[in-house]
Structures are given as C-alpha cells and as structure tokens.
Design an enzyme around this catalytic site. Structure first.
Site, short mmCIF file in Angstrom:
data_model
loop_
_atom_site.label_atom_id
_atom_site.label_comp_id
_atom_site.label_asym_id
_atom_site.label_seq_id
_atom_site.Cartn_x
_atom_site.Cartn_y
_atom_site.Cartn_z
N GLU A 244 0.85 -1.19 0.00
CA GLU A 244 0.00 0.00 0.00
C GLU A 244 0.88 1.24 0.00
O GLU A 244 1.79 1.36 0.80
CB GLU A 244 -0.89 -0.03 1.25
CG GLU A 244 -1.91 1.07 1.28
CD GLU A 244 -2.60 1.22 -0.06
OE1 GLU A 244 -3.32 0.31 -0.46
OE2 GLU A 244 -2.41 2.27 -0.72
N CYS B 30 6.16 4.37 8.86
CA CYS B 30 6.80 3.63 7.76
C CYS B 30 8.27 3.94 7.52
O CYS B 30 9.08 3.01 7.43
CB CYS B 30 6.05 3.91 6.47
SG CYS B 30 4.56 2.95 6.34
N LYS C 15 8.36 -1.60 -2.43
CA LYS C 15 7.75 -0.81 -1.35
C LYS C 15 8.83 -0.23 -0.43
O LYS C 15 8.82 0.97 -0.11
CB LYS C 15 6.79 -1.71 -0.57
CG LYS C 15 6.30 -1.15 0.72
CD LYS C 15 5.32 0.00 0.52
CE LYS C 15 4.99 0.61 1.87
NZ LYS C 15 3.84 1.46 1.87
C1 UDX Z 1 4.67 7.32 3.72
C2 UDX Z 1 4.71 7.21 2.19
O1 UDX Z 1 4.56 8.51 1.63
C3 UDX Z 1 3.60 6.29 1.71
O2 UDX Z 1 3.67 6.12 0.32
C4 UDX Z 1 3.75 4.94 2.41
O3 UDX Z 1 2.69 4.08 2.04
C5 UDX Z 1 3.77 5.11 3.91
O4 UDX Z 1 4.79 6.03 4.30
P1 UDX Z 1 3.22 8.66 5.49
O5 UDX Z 1 4.24 8.23 6.48
O6 UDX Z 1 1.78 8.43 5.82
O7 UDX Z 1 3.45 7.93 4.09
O8 UDX Z 1 3.36 10.23 5.22
P2 UDX Z 1 4.32 11.14 4.31
O9 UDX Z 1 3.48 12.16 3.67
O10 UDX Z 1 5.18 10.34 3.44
O11 UDX Z 1 5.20 11.91 5.40
C6 UDX Z 1 6.14 11.24 6.23
C7 UDX Z 1 6.86 12.23 7.10
O12 UDX Z 1 7.73 13.05 6.33
C8 UDX Z 1 5.95 13.20 7.85
O13 UDX Z 1 6.43 13.37 9.17
C9 UDX Z 1 6.07 14.47 7.04
O14 UDX Z 1 5.78 15.62 7.80
C10 UDX Z 1 7.51 14.41 6.61
N1 UDX Z 1 7.81 15.22 5.40
C11 UDX Z 1 7.20 14.91 4.22
C12 UDX Z 1 8.74 16.24 5.47
O15 UDX Z 1 9.29 16.52 6.53
N2 UDX Z 1 9.04 16.94 4.33
C13 UDX Z 1 8.45 16.67 3.13
O16 UDX Z 1 8.78 17.34 2.14
C14 UDX Z 1 7.50 15.62 3.08
#
Ligand code: UDX
Ligand code: ADP
Length: 463
Positions: free
Chosen positions: A162, A277, A221
């Site tokens: 996913e 993740c 993944k």
């Molecule tokens: C992530 C992956 O994006 C997704 O495809 C996978 O299925 C699960 O892991 P998620 O952890 O839900 O998803 O959120 P994501 O939007 O990826 O953000 C992860 C972390 O990175 C957050 O703490 C976010 O604030 C941080 N982040 C994200 C940054 O600090 N800077 C960015 O530019 C993007």
C-alpha cells in the site's frame, strides 16, 4: 476466479481505509475487516461515523455509505477468514524490540500468527494478499507456513503493498499513482494476480496496475519509502548548511525542484520525518543488506536515519540554546503532536523526541493538537521509557484551546503543519506570552515578516 468475499485482517491505518474504498467501489464484493482489538472494532462500528478510530479527510463519509451494506467490521476472525476467497493481511509489523535484529528488523510475529490462523481455519482455496510492508521474502515464509500447516487447501500468496500516505489516504486510494501486485509466475499465480487486478479495475485504469514477481513487489515498497525519506534527509542536511551560510532552504528547494529531473515534491525541510513507515522500512532495508554482507549498502541507507535523528535533536537543542541556555521550569507550547497534518497518528512523530529532550532539561510542555488526545501524548512519552509515567504527567499537559496552551509560555514550537496554525491571531498569542516571545517553526509554515512585526523572535528551519 471471481472474488465475492474479501476478509482483511487488521483494522488499522492501512486495513481500515483501504477496505472502505474497496467496499465503496465494489458493491458486489462483501468486505469484512477483522481485528483482535475489540475496542477498535467497536469504534469502527460506532453509530456516529465521526467516532471511527482513524481520522482521515473524507473517510467517515465513505464508511457511512458502505458500512452495513457490503462493509463489515468484526472480531470474528475465523469466520471471516473461512468465508472469504481473498484475505488481506494488514497487521502491524513494528521494528523488533528484542532478540536478533533488535531495533532494526521487522517483527513478523503478528504476520506469522495470521498465517497460522489462516492455515488452521481455511476449508477452501484462498488467495492471501500481503498488504503490510514486509521485508523481502516474507511471502516465502507465509507460503511455507500455509502449505505445511494447512488442511490440504491451496494458497496463492500475492504481494500488494500500500502506498497511501496518511492524511491523504482517501485521495491516494481513489487516485493511486500505481497499484503494484506481485505474484508467482505459475499459471495459478497468474490467475490469482488477475483476480486482484479485477478488483482494482473497478476504479483504477488498467494501465496503472503493475504486475511483477513477488520479490520485486516487496522490495519496491521498501525502496519507494527509502527514496522518499532520503529526499527529506537530503533537504534537512542542506537546511543546517543554510542556517550557517545565510542561504534560505525554501529558496534552495524551489530552485532545485524546478529541475524536472529532481521535481518539486518532498523537499520541505522540517524538524524531521515521522510516521510508522519511513524509519521502520529503512531499518529493515539496512538489516536485510547487512544480513547479505552488503555493508556499504547498509551504511548508505542508515545515514538517512542518522540525519533524521540529528535534525530532531538539533531542533530541541536550538530551543534550549536560544532561550539563554536554560528551559528549566519554562513553559514551552507545542502546536501539533501528530507526525503530519490531517491525521491523528503520532507514531514516530518528531514532537515526541523534541518533548523528551526538553523534559530532560526540566521544561514544562503544553501541547495543543486538534486531533490528538492527552492520553496519547502521555502514552507516546511513556513508551520511550526515559522516566516514570508520573514524571511525564508532571512535565507535560495538553489543552483543547491553542491560545490557552500558549498563555504564559516563553516559546511556541510548531511540530505539525496543521493549516489552522497559520490562521491564528498571533498578536493575541504574543500578548499572552512571556517576553521576549519566541517561535520555533519546525515546519516552516508561518510568515516570518508578520511575526517579527508583532515582536516575536522567529526561527524557521534552514534560514
Ligand atoms: C509514507 C509514504 O509517503 C507512503 O507512500 C507509504 O505508504 C507510507 O509512508 P506517510 O508516512 O503516511 O506515508 O506520510 P508522508 O506524507 O510520506 O510523510 C512522512 C513524514 O515526512 C511526515 O512526518 C512528514 O511531515 C515528513 N515530510 C514529508 C517532510 O518533513 N518533508 C516533506 O517534504 C515531506
Ligand atoms: P497499520 O498502520 O499497518 O495499519 P495498525 O497498528 O494501525 O498498523 O493496525 C494493525 C492492526 O492489526 C491492529 O489494530 C492490530 O490489533 C491488528 N492485528 C494484529 N495482529 C492481528 C491478528 N493476528 N488478528 C487480527 N488482528 C490483528
């Protein structure tokens, strides 16, 4: 093979939303989500859909539409397994906290328990779909358990990772960039793949559905998450250099993001990535690489985590340093506790580690987060086992009103990028704070010029 009944084991952040969308888009399929956690199932079944255990924009409306029609939440795990032709495994795979691979490898005990349970109760052939993120070659282990402990029924194992991100889960599920399905190259394997392709084809263009072998799917993944996390650590590494040199990390990000080979997304410098993740998957990748003796590969990816830990620590030590080298008994307001906006999930949130550091310096923390309860804040800190639960409860409080959280504070720290923070009456916050009043913007969301005009000492990441 035509699928009429699906069972999903695990009603969490992945299983819940994914199954809600499948049920909404495939009214001809009965979808039952099961979980051992009775309280969780009870809240999924709460009469008021606003009380479902996972907050995701748009999710409650979908649950309202499908629940009771072809979407069911239940604790009767065995019954749902036996009835279904296709079983999704969406249980948690945390990092191991004991034994070999402690702190690195994924703990597969929940997966193995699921596999054994499926083997025990199945009386007809099943397609078993790995939805949880798993280390490469887990499918092989699941297959071995199913084939050796089952009742002689046939199992096909598919990997279908996913890619949804929390906070945008519904949109990601409705409009995925791609659907990845890995399966056996045998005829039965290909039939199983087709059965799952047919489910997704109800709303996803066939051209976006990729099929591969199982191992490529599993590794893709981990690779996707490692690349995404690496981008954040890369920009965060630059943010520290920007602070020293007078460059502005937002300007740098914009400049490099316009290179079409780099692209503009995932270049936001921050207090550090969190979530269930990124860290887990990279540690997993590092562990796998080490187990094959690929030390350079392992060290390369481990740096992404090292940088992220450094960024969190750097943020808290900067707060202490700026507040005249002591935060003892000073009130620090935290706006945000969730690991990102639009979710109530706090797993690995940077806020937890920043709070832990500041409590070590005897600070008093006051938290406001629109979706996170005080109970969860305390549970997150207690989980670190840095100090007693009583000491945590003494050191951190939470407020339902952000202005109250900031009242009398020496500093405000922005830990989550909730949109509402930008709309606050910052003059009012300033008036109620100790002077000089500091804002440490861990998400670079506020307007520096406006805050400085009010009188705040404002510090963002990377400028
Ligand atoms: C992530 C992956 O994006 C997704 O495809 C996978 O299925 C699960 O892991 P998620 O952890 O839900 O998803 O959120 P994501 O939007 O990826 O953000 C992860 C972390 O990175 C957050 O703490 C976010 O604030 C941080 N982040 C994200 C940054 O600090 N800077 C960015 O530019 C993007
Ligand atoms: P994710 O973010 O991967 O969805 P969560 O922790 O939110 O992870 O959800 C996983 C769910 O799986 C939990 O609600 C947990 O109770 C459930 N679970 C774990 N093992 C089993 C099992 N053997 N049978 C049923 N449910 C399980």
């Amino acid at each position: 093979m035509k699928i009429t009944k699906i069972c999903c084991i695990g009603a969490g952040y992945v299983g819940g939303p994914t199954m809600a969308i499948i049920a909404q888009k495939c009214p001809q399929i009965q979808v039952t989500v099961v979980d051992l956690n009775e309280e969780r199932i009870a809240t999924w079944n709460d009469e008021d859909v606003n009380n479902i255990p996972i907050y995701e924009p748009g999710l409650s409306e979908i649950v309202k539409e499908a629940r009771g029609r072809n979407l069911f939440f239940s604790t009767e795990v065995d019954k749902a397994i036996d009835e279904a032709e296709m079983i999704f495994i969406s249980v948690n795979t945390p990092t191991k906290t004991y034994g070999k691979g402690k702190g690195m490898a994924a703990d597969l005990k929940y997966i193995e328990l699921c596999a054994r349970q499926i083997a025990r109760v199945s009386t007809s052939n099943k397609i078993v779909v790995e939805k949880s993120t798993l280390p490469v070659r887990t499918a092989e282990a699941i297959k071995s358990i199913l084939d050796n402990t089952g009742n002689g029924v046939k199992f096909q194992i598919l990997s279908n990772p996913e890619f949804l991100a929390e906070g945008t889960a519904v949109q990601d599920l409705l409009h995925p960039d791609r659907i990845l399905i890995g399966g056996d190259t045998t005829e039965e394997g290909q039939k199983a793949i087709q059965a799952l392709v047919d489910v997704y084809a109800n709303w996803v263009a066939v051209g976006k559905i990729l099929t591969t072998n199982v191992w490529s799917s599993e590794l893709s993944k981990l690779t996707a998450n490692a690349f995404l996390a690496q981008r954040i650590s890369s920009i965060n590494a630059m943010s520290e250099l920007c602070e020293k040199t007078g460059a502005d990390v937002n300007e740098v990000a914009r400049a490099i993001g316009m290179d079409s080979r780099i692209g503009p997304k995932f270049l936001k410098a921050s207090v550090g990535f969190g979530g269930s993740c990124f860290q887990k998957d990279i540690l997993n990748l590092v562990y796998i690489a080490k187990s094959y003796g690929l030390n350079e590969v392992a060290d390369y990816w481990e740096q992404v985590i090292i940088m992220n830990d450094h960024q969190k620590r750097r943020f808290s030590s900067n707060i202490v340093k700026t507040l005249y080298n002591t935060v003892s008994d000073k009130k620090i307001a935290f706006l945000g506790w969730a690991f990102k906006k639009d979710t109530n999930d706090t797993r690995e949130s940077a806020a937890i580690y920043v709070a832990d550091d500041l409590i070590n310096e005897n600070a008093k923390i006051a938290v406001y987060d629109p979706k996170v309860s005080y109970k969860k804040v305390l549970a997150d800190l207690d989980y670190l086992q840095t100090r007693t639960a009583d000491k945590n409860a003494e050191s951190i409080v939470s407020f339902e009103n952000p202005y109250k959280a900031c009242e009398g504070a020496h500093a405000v720290a922005i830990l989550t990028e909730w949109d509402e923070f930008v709309t606050y009456d910052w003059q009012k916050i300033y008036d109620a704070m100790q002077k000089p009043a500091f804002v440490f913007d861990g998400r670079n969301i506020l307007n520096a010029a406006e805050l400085e005009k009010i009188g705040f000492v404002y510090q963002a990441i990377g400028s």
